[in-house]
Design an enzyme around this catalytic site. Sequence first.
Site, PDB file in Angstrom:
ATOM      1  N   ASP A 260       0.832  -1.207   0.000  1.00 30.04           N
ATOM      2  CA  ASP A 260       0.000   0.000   0.000  1.00 30.04           C
ATOM      3  C   ASP A 260       0.866   1.257   0.000  1.00 30.04           C
ATOM      4  OD1 ASP A 260      -2.376   1.390  -0.150  1.00 30.04           O
ATOM      5  OD2 ASP A 260      -2.777   1.326   1.999  1.00 30.04           O
ATOM      6  N   ASP A 299      -2.807  -4.130  -4.810  1.00 28.42           N
ATOM      7  CA  ASP A 299      -2.035  -2.871  -4.873  1.00 28.42           C
ATOM      8  C   ASP A 299      -0.624  -3.073  -5.403  1.00 28.42           C
ATOM      9  OD1 ASP A 299      -4.219  -1.681  -3.505  1.00 28.42           O
ATOM     10  OD2 ASP A 299      -3.277  -2.043  -1.562  1.00 28.42           O
ATOM     11  N   ASP A 446     -11.506   0.693   4.984  1.00 31.90           N
ATOM     12  CA  ASP A 446     -10.295   0.958   4.203  1.00 31.90           C
ATOM     13  C   ASP A 446      -9.279   1.742   5.019  1.00 31.90           C
ATOM     14  OD1 ASP A 446     -11.309  -0.189   1.798  1.00 31.90           O
ATOM     15  OD2 ASP A 446     -12.476   1.625   1.440  1.00 31.90           O
TER      16      ASP A 446
END
Length: 470
Positions: A260, A299, A446
Amino acid sequence: MQRILRGLITAALTLGVAIPGSASTASAAPELLTNGTFSNGTANWWGTGNTPISPDAGQLKAVVPGGTANKWDAMLGQKTPAFAVHQGRKYTLAFDARASAARTLLTTVQLNATPFTAALNQTFSVGTATQRISLDFTSSLETTQAELTFQLGGLAGGGYTFWLDNVSLTEVDGPPPAGSPIELTNGFYVDPHSNPKEWANAHPGGTATTINNAIGSEPMARWFGGWNTNLATDINNYVGPADTADKLPVLVAYNLPGRDACGGHSSGGAAGETAYKNWIQTLATAIGSRPALVILEPDSIGDFQCITDINEKNARIRMLTFALQTLKSSAPNTWTYADATNKGWGTGIGAGELAARLNSIGIANAHGVAINVSNYYTTAETIAFANDLNSHWATPKPFVIDTSRNGNGAKGSEWCNPAGRKLGTTAQQGGGAEMLLWVKVPGDSDGPCGESGEKAGTFDPQLALKLINN
């Protein structure tokens, strides 16, 4: 373990969208009807008592009475032998028809007993000249006791004659490929220890019942990362019961160092390249020969532009390459899907550049790619994005779509717990992709942003309720 040649897939919605071509798409299933060309007269076909059927120059002829109130008051069809239709799979019904006068009629593919639930319920128009009619549909029905009907009554005016020929019902998706995880199992595994299920169990009451019914009782992925202090045991405790139940588990591998890199809310990961490779080897070995699906490192490809250190970027390429090779060799009945971002992110990167990044990690060792993970783009626009990506490869890759929160589509560039989002189609095979899956656990935050103040990966019941009620 049963080897059932079908994918019994729970589905909440049907999607009438085309399935993209791919090297792994199974060939069409055999014809489901018998004597559709009437070469054996009207054998296997029936008509109601007021609608006699007979062979006529190689066709079926039905004499339809006038004065009926409902379309089902005059019918013909086939239900012997009964045939199967499967929820979430796409079919085509095609036939030649004409009538002595123009009419609008109805055809169904339905359960052949009460309550006669229909997978297809479609009107069609005929005239005095023979015409070929083809109707595509995605079944919302799962049964081995289906029948085909032509419902000819309920029309103003007098009686008429109806002719039918070359009737065909085929499954476009076809059965799952032999030896695939779907073929080896009997549907998707519902995780009894998912975050929404665990929350509902710990907070009994009306809200818990709503969340459990809409989310906790549905199949979804379980995410594995550094929080699993005994990875092999945790994998076995998830994949083992699924295998015993003859169900297909979905896993997400999420432990890359520096994960991320662009979003930051889910940062973390393994301590380094060696630690990550050991972790992936443990994951693959723990799955072993049991059927499973693995979504590899959400990601990871999209984050490339946020990694400025070329050595770090090259290490990521090596780790993802190792992961695909290891899962292929150590988990032979696992289909691995490398993350391929989402429509918004992928459009910014460019499909050509995205394909090149995936090539750099050895995408040939992946069964396919995963698209829209943790995002909100509709299934239809995600399919278009996947087709664009596939146009950059000589051999298109199968793809799965995360539909967990795409029921209302995306909203601009907002991605972190945005308002107005909605649950999407639950796990099923086909429907425009190889599979539609809940990869992101609905209700898991999230990060402390948008509609939730919880940290990433934490279940937020209010967020879950908004996904349900929107």
